[in-house]
Design a protein around this motif. Structure first.
Motif, PDB file in Angstrom:
ATOM      1  N   THR A   1     -27.436 -51.321 -30.053  1.00 54.32           N
ATOM      2  CA  THR A   1     -27.662 -52.736 -28.664  1.00 54.32           C
ATOM      3  C   THR A   1     -27.677 -52.422 -27.028  1.00 54.32           C
ATOM      4  O   THR A   1     -27.260 -51.188 -27.141  1.00 54.32           O
ATOM      5  N   ASN A   2     -28.282 -53.431 -26.170  1.00 51.95           N
ATOM      6  CA  ASN A   2     -28.736 -53.714 -24.640  1.00 51.95           C
ATOM      7  C   ASN A   2     -27.107 -54.302 -24.689  1.00 51.95           C
ATOM      8  O   ASN A   2     -26.534 -54.776 -25.092  1.00 51.95           O
ATOM      9  N   LYS A   3     -26.850 -54.041 -23.498  1.00 53.00           N
ATOM     10  CA  LYS A   3     -25.884 -54.469 -22.914  1.00 53.00           C
ATOM     11  C   LYS A   3     -25.492 -55.853 -23.094  1.00 53.00           C
ATOM     12  O   LYS A   3     -24.980 -56.793 -23.357  1.00 53.00           O
ATOM     13  N   SER A   4     -26.853 -56.626 -23.040  1.00 54.19           N
ATOM     14  CA  SER A   4     -27.011 -58.188 -23.739  1.00 54.19           C
ATOM     15  C   SER A   4     -26.711 -58.465 -25.052  1.00 54.19           C
ATOM     16  O   SER A   4     -26.746 -59.356 -25.245  1.00 54.19           O
ATOM     17  N   LYS A   5     -26.592 -57.113 -24.929  1.00 55.59           N
ATOM     18  CA  LYS A   5     -26.475 -57.641 -27.182  1.00 55.59           C
ATOM     19  C   LYS A   5     -28.306 -58.557 -28.031  1.00 55.59           C
ATOM     20  O   LYS A   5     -28.340 -58.440 -28.412  1.00 55.59           O
ATOM     21  N   LYS A   6     -29.628 -58.385 -27.016  1.00 52.87           N
ATOM     22  CA  LYS A   6     -30.244 -59.192 -27.201  1.00 52.87           C
ATOM     23  C   LYS A   6     -31.520 -58.407 -28.331  1.00 52.87           C
ATOM     24  O   LYS A   6     -32.416 -58.800 -28.841  1.00 52.87           O
ATOM     25  N   VAL A   7     -31.600 -56.506 -27.954  1.00 50.17           N
ATOM     26  CA  VAL A   7     -32.152 -55.395 -29.161  1.00 50.17           C
ATOM     27  C   VAL A   7     -31.407 -55.134 -29.622  1.00 50.17           C
ATOM     28  O   VAL A   7     -30.278 -54.395 -29.498  1.00 50.17           O
ATOM     29  N   LEU A   8     -31.638 -54.599 -30.939  1.00 50.20           N
ATOM     30  CA  LEU A   8     -31.080 -53.997 -31.719  1.00 50.20           C
ATOM     31  C   LEU A   8     -32.162 -52.703 -31.891  1.00 50.20           C
ATOM     32  O   LEU A   8     -33.152 -53.137 -32.794  1.00 50.20           O
ATOM     33  N   TYR A   9     -31.342 -51.930 -32.312  1.00 50.01           N
ATOM     34  CA  TYR A   9     -31.855 -50.269 -32.769  1.00 50.01           C
ATOM     35  C   TYR A   9     -31.277 -50.084 -34.254  1.00 50.01           C
ATOM     36  O   TYR A   9     -29.760 -49.740 -33.562  1.00 50.01           O
ATOM     37  N   THR A  10     -31.962 -49.454 -34.990  1.00 50.81           N
ATOM     38  CA  THR A  10     -30.955 -48.757 -36.252  1.00 50.81           C
ATOM     39  C   THR A  10     -31.715 -47.145 -36.277  1.00 50.81           C
ATOM     40  O   THR A  10     -33.411 -47.186 -36.468  1.00 50.81           O
ATOM     41  N   GLY A  11     -30.345 -46.203 -36.342  1.00 48.13           N
ATOM     42  CA  GLY A  11     -31.308 -45.559 -36.532  1.00 48.13           C
ATOM     43  C   GLY A  11     -30.308 -43.857 -37.686  1.00 48.13           C
ATOM     44  O   GLY A  11     -29.066 -44.743 -38.125  1.00 48.13           O
ATOM     45  N   MET A  12     -30.810 -43.090 -37.016  1.00 45.88           N
ATOM     46  CA  MET A  12     -30.187 -42.041 -38.532  1.00 45.88           C
ATOM     47  C   MET A  12     -29.594 -41.299 -37.558  1.00 45.88           C
ATOM     48  O   MET A  12     -30.671 -40.736 -37.878  1.00 45.88           O
ATOM     49  N   THR A  13     -28.989 -40.056 -38.147  1.00 40.72           N
ATOM     50  CA  THR A  13     -28.305 -39.214 -37.342  1.00 40.72           C
ATOM     51  C   THR A  13     -27.030 -38.127 -38.255  1.00 40.72           C
ATOM     52  O   THR A  13     -26.082 -38.280 -38.925  1.00 40.72           O
ATOM     53  N   ASN A  14     -27.021 -37.318 -37.709  1.00 40.93           N
ATOM     54  CA  ASN A  14     -26.048 -36.441 -38.583  1.00 40.93           C
ATOM     55  C   ASN A  14     -24.655 -35.428 -37.476  1.00 40.93           C
ATOM     56  O   ASN A  14     -23.843 -35.461 -37.956  1.00 40.93           O
ATOM     57  N   ASP A  15     -25.434 -35.931 -36.035  1.00 42.67           N
ATOM     58  CA  ASP A  15     -24.459 -36.393 -35.312  1.00 42.67           C
ATOM     59  C   ASP A  15     -23.982 -37.048 -34.331  1.00 42.67           C
ATOM     60  O   ASP A  15     -25.027 -37.403 -33.315  1.00 42.67           O
ATOM     61  N   LEU A  16     -23.020 -38.110 -34.878  1.00 45.25           N
ATOM     62  CA  LEU A  16     -23.325 -39.888 -34.095  1.00 45.25           C
ATOM     63  C   LEU A  16     -23.000 -39.116 -32.635  1.00 45.25           C
ATOM     64  O   LEU A  16     -24.016 -39.994 -31.713  1.00 45.25           O
ATOM     65  N   ARG A  17     -21.818 -38.371 -32.165  1.00 43.85           N
ATOM     66  CA  ARG A  17     -21.526 -38.731 -31.269  1.00 43.85           C
ATOM     67  C   ARG A  17     -22.457 -38.027 -29.591  1.00 43.85           C
ATOM     68  O   ARG A  17     -23.059 -38.942 -28.759  1.00 43.85           O
ATOM     69  N   THR A  18     -23.084 -37.564 -30.270  1.00 42.34           N
ATOM     70  CA  THR A  18     -24.697 -36.563 -29.602  1.00 42.34           C
ATOM     71  C   THR A  18     -25.374 -37.530 -29.644  1.00 42.34           C
ATOM     72  O   THR A  18     -26.382 -37.498 -28.707  1.00 42.34           O
ATOM     73  N   ARG A  19     -26.254 -37.911 -30.767  1.00 40.56           N
ATOM     74  CA  ARG A  19     -27.041 -38.940 -30.464  1.00 40.56           C
ATOM     75  C   ARG A  19     -26.859 -40.550 -29.530  1.00 40.56           C
ATOM     76  O   ARG A  19     -27.744 -40.845 -29.016  1.00 40.56           O
ATOM     77  N   LEU A  20     -25.721 -40.704 -29.263  1.00 37.69           N
ATOM     78  CA  LEU A  20     -25.486 -41.569 -28.846  1.00 37.69           C
ATOM     79  C   LEU A  20     -25.689 -41.488 -26.961  1.00 37.69           C
ATOM     80  O   LEU A  20     -25.813 -41.809 -26.583  1.00 37.69           O
ATOM     81  N   ILE A  21     -25.143 -40.002 -27.205  1.00 39.83           N
ATOM     82  CA  ILE A  21     -25.307 -39.750 -25.534  1.00 39.83           C
ATOM     83  C   ILE A  21     -26.350 -39.891 -25.493  1.00 39.83           C
ATOM     84  O   ILE A  21     -27.385 -39.938 -24.249  1.00 39.83           O
ATOM     85  N   GLN A  22     -27.509 -38.721 -26.258  1.00 40.88           N
ATOM     86  CA  GLN A  22     -29.027 -39.356 -26.049  1.00 40.88           C
ATOM     87  C   GLN A  22     -30.234 -40.361 -26.078  1.00 40.88           C
ATOM     88  O   GLN A  22     -30.239 -40.366 -25.141  1.00 40.88           O
TER      89      GLN A  22
END
Length: 100
Positions: free
Chosen positions: A12-33
């Motif tokens: 989500t964004n800082k104000s928690k107004k928007v949600l995004y759902t995704g899938m990855t095999n490397d969660l830490r790297t994806r969050l950085i991206q």
């Protein structure tokens, strides 16, 4: 047989107004991206809306299960996604630092 890790996640964004759902095999790297995109060119949905704060995740051993689950969650209305987040993270804490 090797264990595989595939993650379905909601950011989500800082104000928690928007949600995004995704899938990855490397969660830490994806969050950085996601964070880098939001601070840079904003090429993706998550980048445009500054969604890089992790509020929910689940692990799957098989990629097909993770893909199916991502599609399922993406098809839900917001209230159902909120219920899912609340089941694991009722305070909607940002979990980025908890990811190994």
């Amino acid at each position: 047989m090797k264990n595989h890790n595939y993650f379905v996640y909601i950011v989500t964004n800082k104000s928690k107004k928007v949600l995004y759902t995704g899938m990855t095999n490397d969660l830490r790297t994806r969050l950085i991206q996601h964070m880098e995109d939001s601070q840079g060119e904003k090429k993706s949905f998550a980048g445009k809306y500054n969604c890089y704060y992790l509020v929910y995740w689940e692990r799957h051993q098989y990629v097909n299960h993770a893909i199916d689950r991502e599609k399922e969650i993406k098809g839900w209305k917001r209230y159902k996604k909120e219920d899912l987040i609340n089941s694991m993270n009722p305070e909607w804490k940002f979990l980025n630092d908890d990811v190994d």
